[in-house]
Motif scaffolding. Structure first.
Motif, mmCIF file in Angstrom:
data_model
loop_
_atom_site.group_PDB
_atom_site.id
_atom_site.type_symbol
_atom_site.label_atom_id
_atom_site.label_comp_id
_atom_site.label_asym_id
_atom_site.label_seq_id
_atom_site.Cartn_x
_atom_site.Cartn_y
_atom_site.Cartn_z
ATOM 1 N N GLN A 1 69.348 -3.370 -29.639
ATOM 2 C CA GLN A 1 70.089 -3.996 -28.537
ATOM 3 C C GLN A 1 71.534 -4.145 -28.992
ATOM 4 N N THR A 2 72.440 -3.600 -28.230
ATOM 5 C CA THR A 2 73.852 -3.643 -28.594
ATOM 6 C C THR A 2 74.537 -4.803 -27.873
ATOM 7 N N GLU B 1 81.349 -11.790 -26.277
ATOM 8 C CA GLU B 1 80.351 -10.749 -26.488
ATOM 9 C C GLU B 1 79.048 -11.111 -25.797
ATOM 10 N N TYR B 2 78.453 -10.093 -25.153
ATOM 11 C CA TYR B 2 77.193 -10.258 -24.436
ATOM 12 C C TYR B 2 76.193 -9.229 -24.939
ATOM 13 N N LEU B 3 74.919 -9.604 -24.971
ATOM 14 C CA LEU B 3 73.872 -8.639 -25.277
ATOM 15 C C LEU B 3 73.719 -7.696 -24.092
ATOM 16 N N THR B 4 73.654 -6.404 -24.372
ATOM 17 C CA THR B 4 73.444 -5.418 -23.318
ATOM 18 C C THR B 4 72.011 -5.571 -22.805
ATOM 19 N N PRO B 5 71.828 -5.624 -21.471
ATOM 20 C CA PRO B 5 70.493 -5.881 -20.917
ATOM 21 C C PRO B 5 69.591 -4.648 -20.876
ATOM 22 N N ARG B 6 69.394 -4.026 -22.023
ATOM 23 C CA ARG B 6 68.459 -2.916 -22.213
ATOM 24 C C ARG B 6 68.491 -2.583 -23.703
ATOM 25 N N LEU B 7 67.530 -1.786 -24.139
ATOM 26 C CA LEU B 7 67.497 -1.338 -25.523
ATOM 27 C C LEU B 7 67.829 0.155 -25.560
ATOM 28 N N ILE B 8 68.401 0.599 -26.674
ATOM 29 C CA ILE B 8 68.790 2.008 -26.782
ATOM 30 C C ILE B 8 68.389 2.589 -28.130
#
Length: 168
Positions: free
Chosen positions: A21-22, A30-37
């Protein structure tokens, strides 16, 4: 990809992919991106990419035949439920050149892929990304259009989107 093979791939990718999670910076926060990559590719060309798995290599070969282009990387996006999304954007990273072509394969939950014109948001379209479907974003699309996969107010099962790219 047929539904049974798609089910097996979805299950395997969820279980075996080293998801990350970026974060993204927005207005100095800064925010956590709402998906995994997870990024895979030709490791001799793509810094930080994991080597192709046999499954990803097989899908890559099918995608290249459909798109008529050779891809050297794939970004896997894991949307765990209806809360995961990707906001309006254009893929304009300089590493893909000025006219990127992106081929997309969807596995899992059917979700709407929204496209809108940058200059006139009244011009918009929505495409249902079916389980096992293929979508090609041709050269020129990123310059005039942006796209997203919106979150949902309803609980949804998992979806994985494989986005094949040519990094130069």
């Amino acid at each position: 990809i047929d539904p049974q093979a798609g089910d097996r791939l979805l299950e395997r990718f969820i279980r075996e992919t080293p998801w990350k999670q970026t974060t993204q910076k927005l207005w100095d926060k800064e925010y956590l991106t709402p998906r995994l990559i997870c990024w895979y590719g030709d490791t001799n060309r793509i810094a930080g990419a994991l080597p192709w798995t046999p499954e990803l290599q097989a899908i890559r070969e099918r995608v290249e035949k459909l798109a008529g282009i050779r891809f050297n990387s794939v970004l896997l996006n894991y949307y765990r439920d209806g809360n995961d999304s990707v906001a309006w954007h254009s893929d304009k990273e300089s590493i893909m050149g000025s006219q990127p072509i992106i081929a997309s394969v969807s596995l899992g939950q059917v979700r709407s892929f929204d496209i809108r014109n940058k200059a006139d948001h009244k011009k918009h379209y929505s495409v249902k990304l079916e389980h096992g479907s293929f979508l090609l974003m041709k050269s020129g699309l990123q310059e005039q259009w942006e796209h997203r996969l919106a979150n949902s107010p309803h609980p949804l099962p998992a979806k994985i989107n494989l986005t094949f790219r040519l990094v130069i």
